[in-house]
Design a protein around this motif. Structure first.
Motif, PDB file in Angstrom:
ATOM      1  N   HIS A  29       0.835  -1.208   0.000  1.00 42.94           N
ATOM      2  CA  HIS A  29       0.000   0.000   0.000  1.00 42.94           C
ATOM      3  C   HIS A  29       0.867   1.255   0.000  1.00 42.94           C
ATOM      4  O   HIS A  29       2.019   1.230   0.452  1.00 42.94           O
ATOM      5  N   ASP A  30       0.267   2.338  -0.487  1.00 44.20           N
ATOM      6  CA  ASP A  30       1.057   3.565  -0.524  1.00 44.20           C
ATOM      7  C   ASP A  30       0.556   4.626   0.442  1.00 44.20           C
ATOM      8  O   ASP A  30       1.152   5.702   0.535  1.00 44.20           O
ATOM      9  N   THR A  31      -0.525   4.346   1.148  1.00 49.04           N
ATOM     10  CA  THR A  31      -1.050   5.305   2.119  1.00 49.04           C
ATOM     11  C   THR A  31      -1.129   4.643   3.479  1.00 49.04           C
ATOM     12  O   THR A  31      -1.626   3.527   3.602  1.00 49.04           O
ATOM     13  N   ASN A  50       0.992   9.585   2.297  1.00 46.13           N
ATOM     14  CA  ASN A  50       0.908   8.941   1.006  1.00 46.13           C
ATOM     15  C   ASN A  50       2.275   9.008   0.349  1.00 46.13           C
ATOM     16  O   ASN A  50       2.797  10.094   0.120  1.00 46.13           O
ATOM     17  N   ASN A  51       2.836   7.846   0.059  1.00 47.32           N
ATOM     18  CA  ASN A  51       4.183   7.814  -0.521  1.00 47.32           C
ATOM     19  C   ASN A  51       5.163   8.703   0.231  1.00 47.32           C
ATOM     20  O   ASN A  51       5.878   9.514  -0.358  1.00 47.32           O
ATOM     21  N   LYS A  71       7.547   4.015   2.086  1.00 49.96           N
ATOM     22  CA  LYS A  71       6.080   3.909   2.067  1.00 49.96           C
ATOM     23  C   LYS A  71       5.556   2.677   2.788  1.00 49.96           C
ATOM     24  O   LYS A  71       4.351   2.537   2.966  1.00 49.96           O
ATOM     25  N   PRO A  96      -3.252   1.900  -3.337  1.00 50.25           N
ATOM     26  CA  PRO A  96      -3.199   3.070  -4.214  1.00 50.25           C
ATOM     27  C   PRO A  96      -4.550   3.372  -4.832  1.00 50.25           C
ATOM     28  O   PRO A  96      -5.330   2.459  -5.127  1.00 50.25           O
ATOM     29  N   THR A  98      -5.172   4.247  -7.692  1.00 51.02           N
ATOM     30  CA  THR A  98      -5.241   3.756  -9.063  1.00 51.02           C
ATOM     31  C   THR A  98      -5.617   2.282  -9.102  1.00 51.02           C
ATOM     32  O   THR A  98      -5.990   1.756 -10.143  1.00 51.02           O
TER      33      THR A  98
END
Lengths: 116, 112
Positions: A29-31, A50-51, A71, A96, A98
Protein backbone atom coordinates in the motif's frame (compact mmCIF):
# COMPACT_ATOMS: atom_id res chain seq x y z
CA UNK A 1 3.05 -12.83 7.52
CA UNK A 2 1.15 -10.13 9.41
CA UNK A 3 -0.14 -7.52 6.97
CA UNK A 4 0.10 -4.47 9.24
CA UNK A 5 2.31 -4.79 12.29
CA UNK A 6 3.01 -2.45 15.16
CA UNK A 7 5.57 -2.45 17.92
CA UNK A 8 5.37 -2.43 20.82
CA UNK A 9 1.95 -3.86 21.64
CA UNK A 10 2.06 -2.37 25.13
CA UNK A 11 3.90 0.73 26.28
CA UNK A 12 3.89 1.95 29.87
CA UNK A 13 5.84 5.10 30.62
CA UNK A 14 6.09 8.10 32.90
CA UNK A 15 4.78 11.57 32.17
CA UNK A 16 7.31 13.74 30.40
CA UNK A 17 9.07 10.90 28.62
CA UNK A 18 9.52 10.61 24.86
CA UNK A 19 8.45 7.40 23.12
CA UNK A 20 8.03 5.97 19.64
CA UNK A 21 5.65 3.47 18.09
CA UNK A 22 6.60 1.72 14.89
CA UNK A 23 4.36 0.51 12.08
CA UNK A 24 5.11 -1.59 9.04
CA UNK A 25 2.89 -2.93 6.28
CA UNK A 26 3.78 -5.58 3.70
CA UNK A 27 0.69 -5.10 1.55
CA UNK A 28 2.32 -2.84 -0.98
CA UNK A 29 0.00 0.00 0.00
CA UNK A 30 1.06 3.56 -0.52
CA UNK A 31 -1.05 5.30 2.12
CA UNK A 32 -0.66 4.82 5.84
CA UNK A 33 -2.53 6.28 8.79
CA UNK A 34 -2.40 6.70 12.53
CA UNK A 35 -5.64 6.58 14.52
CA UNK A 36 -6.19 7.09 18.22
CA UNK A 37 -8.80 5.08 20.11
CA UNK A 38 -9.85 6.52 23.45
CA UNK A 39 -11.23 4.76 26.50
CA UNK A 40 -14.74 4.91 25.05
CA UNK A 41 -13.56 3.08 21.92
CA UNK A 42 -13.93 6.14 19.72
CA UNK A 43 -11.52 6.00 16.76
CA UNK A 44 -10.17 9.22 15.33
CA UNK A 45 -7.68 9.94 12.59
CA UNK A 46 -4.44 11.64 13.56
CA UNK A 47 -2.21 11.54 10.49
CA UNK A 48 -2.00 10.12 7.02
CA UNK A 49 0.95 9.71 4.70
CA UNK A 50 0.91 8.94 1.01
CA UNK A 51 4.18 7.81 -0.52
CA UNK A 52 6.08 9.27 2.43
CA UNK A 53 4.32 12.62 2.21
CA UNK A 54 2.02 13.98 4.90
CA UNK A 55 -1.50 14.43 3.52
CA UNK A 56 -3.66 14.51 6.63
CA UNK A 57 -2.74 16.23 9.86
CA UNK A 58 -5.69 16.57 12.17
CA UNK A 59 -5.71 18.81 15.21
CA UNK A 60 -3.05 16.94 17.10
CA UNK A 61 -0.56 18.50 19.53
CA UNK A 62 2.81 19.10 17.92
CA UNK A 63 4.28 16.77 20.53
CA UNK A 64 3.18 14.06 18.11
CA UNK A 65 5.41 13.73 15.08
CA UNK A 66 4.92 11.05 12.45
CA UNK A 67 7.83 9.93 10.32
CA UNK A 68 7.72 7.83 7.17
CA UNK A 69 11.16 6.58 6.11
CA UNK A 70 9.59 4.71 3.19
CA UNK A 71 6.08 3.91 2.07
CA UNK A 72 6.00 0.64 4.01
CA UNK A 73 6.73 2.29 7.34
CA UNK A 74 5.04 5.00 9.38
CA UNK A 75 6.34 5.66 12.86
CA UNK A 76 4.85 7.87 15.54
CA UNK A 77 7.06 9.76 17.95
CA UNK A 78 5.55 11.41 21.00
CA UNK A 79 7.43 13.97 23.06
CA UNK A 80 6.74 15.02 26.63
CA UNK A 81 4.04 12.43 27.20
CA UNK A 82 0.96 13.52 29.16
CA UNK A 83 -1.66 11.53 31.05
CA UNK A 84 -4.22 12.32 28.36
CA UNK A 85 -2.09 10.57 25.75
CA UNK A 86 -3.06 7.23 27.26
CA UNK A 87 -5.00 5.39 24.57
CA UNK A 88 -4.68 2.68 21.98
CA UNK A 89 -2.95 3.81 18.81
CA UNK A 90 -3.69 2.03 15.55
CA UNK A 91 -1.76 2.11 12.36
CA UNK A 92 -3.59 1.40 9.10
CA UNK A 93 -2.84 1.29 5.39
CA UNK A 94 -4.82 1.47 2.16
CA UNK A 95 -4.08 0.60 -1.46
CA UNK A 96 -3.20 3.07 -4.21
CA UNK A 97 -6.13 5.02 -5.61
CA UNK A 98 -5.24 3.76 -9.06
CA UNK A 99 -5.79 0.19 -7.89
CA UNK A 100 -9.00 0.46 -6.02
CA UNK A 101 -11.76 3.00 -5.82
CA UNK A 102 -12.47 1.70 -2.41
CA UNK A 103 -10.52 3.25 0.44
CA UNK A 104 -10.48 0.04 2.43
CA UNK A 105 -8.11 0.51 5.30
CA UNK A 106 -6.40 -2.40 6.98
CA UNK A 107 -5.51 -1.98 10.62
CA UNK A 108 -2.65 -3.17 12.76
CA UNK A 109 -3.16 -4.81 16.17
CA UNK A 110 -2.75 -1.58 18.08
CA UNK A 111 -0.35 -0.23 20.70
CA UNK A 112 -1.79 0.38 24.14
CA UNK A 113 -0.02 3.39 25.61
CA UNK A 114 -0.34 4.01 29.34
CA UNK A 115 1.14 7.20 30.76
CA UNK A 116 1.61 7.20 34.54
CA UNK B 1 -18.28 18.47 12.86
CA UNK B 2 -20.15 15.80 10.96
CA UNK B 3 -19.63 12.26 12.07
CA UNK B 4 -21.01 8.80 11.78
CA UNK B 5 -22.90 7.48 14.76
CA UNK B 6 -24.52 4.27 15.82
CA UNK B 7 -27.94 4.12 17.35
CA UNK B 8 -27.28 1.65 20.14
CA UNK B 9 -24.14 1.25 22.21
CA UNK B 10 -24.93 -2.39 23.01
CA UNK B 11 -26.88 -5.25 21.49
CA UNK B 12 -27.44 -8.62 23.11
CA UNK B 13 -28.71 -11.59 21.13
CA UNK B 14 -29.02 -15.33 21.44
CA UNK B 15 -26.91 -17.65 19.35
CA UNK B 16 -28.68 -18.39 16.10
CA UNK B 17 -30.65 -15.15 16.04
CA UNK B 18 -30.20 -12.57 13.33
CA UNK B 19 -28.54 -9.33 14.45
CA UNK B 20 -29.07 -5.88 13.03
CA UNK B 21 -26.67 -3.09 13.87
CA UNK B 22 -27.61 0.40 12.76
CA UNK B 23 -25.67 3.49 11.89
CA UNK B 24 -26.63 7.01 10.89
CA UNK B 25 -24.32 9.23 8.92
CA UNK B 26 -24.59 12.93 8.29
CA UNK B 27 -22.15 13.76 5.49
CA UNK B 28 -24.03 13.61 2.20
CA UNK B 29 -20.69 13.78 0.36
CA UNK B 30 -19.68 10.36 1.69
CA UNK B 31 -19.58 7.82 -1.10
CA UNK B 32 -18.09 4.77 0.53
CA UNK B 33 -18.96 2.99 3.74
CA UNK B 34 -17.31 0.18 5.64
CA UNK B 35 -18.25 -2.00 8.56
CA UNK B 36 -15.45 -3.09 10.85
CA UNK B 37 -15.41 -5.67 13.64
CA UNK B 38 -13.11 -5.15 16.59
CA UNK B 39 -12.50 -8.01 18.98
CA UNK B 40 -11.03 -7.36 22.38
CA UNK B 41 -7.35 -6.50 22.21
CA UNK B 42 -7.27 -6.44 18.42
CA UNK B 43 -7.43 -3.91 15.64
CA UNK B 44 -10.55 -3.24 13.56
CA UNK B 45 -11.10 -5.96 10.99
CA UNK B 46 -12.80 -5.28 7.66
CA UNK B 47 -16.17 -7.03 7.32
CA UNK B 48 -17.95 -5.59 4.34
CA UNK B 49 -18.17 -2.37 2.38
CA UNK B 50 -20.61 -0.61 0.11
CA UNK B 51 -20.38 2.21 -2.36
CA UNK B 52 -22.99 4.94 -2.49
CA UNK B 53 -24.28 3.77 -5.88
CA UNK B 54 -25.55 0.57 -4.25
CA UNK B 55 -28.36 -0.11 -1.79
CA UNK B 56 -27.40 -3.57 -0.66
CA UNK B 57 -24.38 -5.80 -0.60
CA UNK B 58 -24.11 -9.33 0.70
CA UNK B 59 -21.22 -11.26 2.07
CA UNK B 60 -20.93 -14.49 3.95
CA UNK B 61 -23.63 -14.27 6.66
CA UNK B 62 -23.49 -10.48 6.52
CA UNK B 63 -25.51 -7.95 4.56
CA UNK B 64 -25.04 -4.20 4.46
CA UNK B 65 -27.96 -1.96 3.57
CA UNK B 66 -27.58 1.67 2.60
CA UNK B 67 -30.44 4.14 2.59
CA UNK B 68 -29.12 7.40 1.22
CA UNK B 69 -32.46 9.15 1.57
CA UNK B 70 -32.31 9.01 5.35
CA UNK B 71 -28.53 8.57 5.55
CA UNK B 72 -28.75 5.23 7.26
CA UNK B 73 -26.53 2.20 7.14
CA UNK B 74 -27.15 -1.18 8.70
CA UNK B 75 -25.26 -4.42 9.15
CA UNK B 76 -27.24 -7.62 9.30
CA UNK B 77 -25.58 -10.75 10.65
CA UNK B 78 -27.42 -13.99 9.98
CA UNK B 79 -27.36 -16.86 12.46
CA UNK B 80 -25.24 -14.95 14.95
CA UNK B 81 -22.54 -17.00 16.62
CA UNK B 82 -20.59 -16.48 19.87
CA UNK B 83 -17.55 -15.64 17.73
CA UNK B 84 -19.43 -12.63 16.40
CA UNK B 85 -19.22 -10.99 19.82
CA UNK B 86 -17.23 -7.80 19.31
CA UNK B 87 -17.54 -4.07 18.85
CA UNK B 88 -18.86 -3.12 15.42
CA UNK B 89 -18.04 0.20 13.80
CA UNK B 90 -19.40 1.81 10.72
CA UNK B 91 -17.14 4.23 8.91
CA UNK B 92 -17.72 6.68 6.10
CA UNK B 93 -15.34 8.04 3.54
CA UNK B 94 -15.45 10.84 0.98
CA UNK B 95 -12.58 9.70 -1.21
CA UNK B 96 -9.69 7.31 -1.60
CA UNK B 97 -6.68 8.26 0.47
CA UNK B 98 -8.74 10.30 2.91
CA UNK B 99 -9.43 9.37 6.48
CA UNK B 100 -12.28 7.18 7.55
CA UNK B 101 -14.76 8.81 9.90
CA UNK B 102 -15.83 6.28 12.47
CA UNK B 103 -19.01 6.00 14.46
CA UNK B 104 -18.99 5.27 18.16
CA UNK B 105 -19.37 1.52 17.93
CA UNK B 106 -21.95 -1.04 19.00
CA UNK B 107 -20.94 -3.85 21.32
CA UNK B 108 -22.58 -7.08 20.21
CA UNK B 109 -22.88 -9.81 22.84
CA UNK B 110 -23.94 -13.27 21.76
CA UNK B 111 -25.01 -15.75 24.38
CA UNK B 112 -25.26 -19.49 23.88
Amino acid sequence: DTAVSQTPKYLVTQMGNDKSIKCEQNLGHDTMYWYKQDSKKFLKIMFSYNNKELIINETVPNRFSPKSPDKAHLNLHINSLELGDSAVYFCASSPPVTVSFRNTQYFGPGTRLTVL
Amino acid sequence: GESVGLHLPTLSVQEGDNSIINCAYSNSASDYFIWYKQESGKGPQFIIDIRSNMDKRQGQRVTVLLNKTVKHLSLQIAATQPGDSAVYFCAENIGAGTALIFGKGTTLSVSS
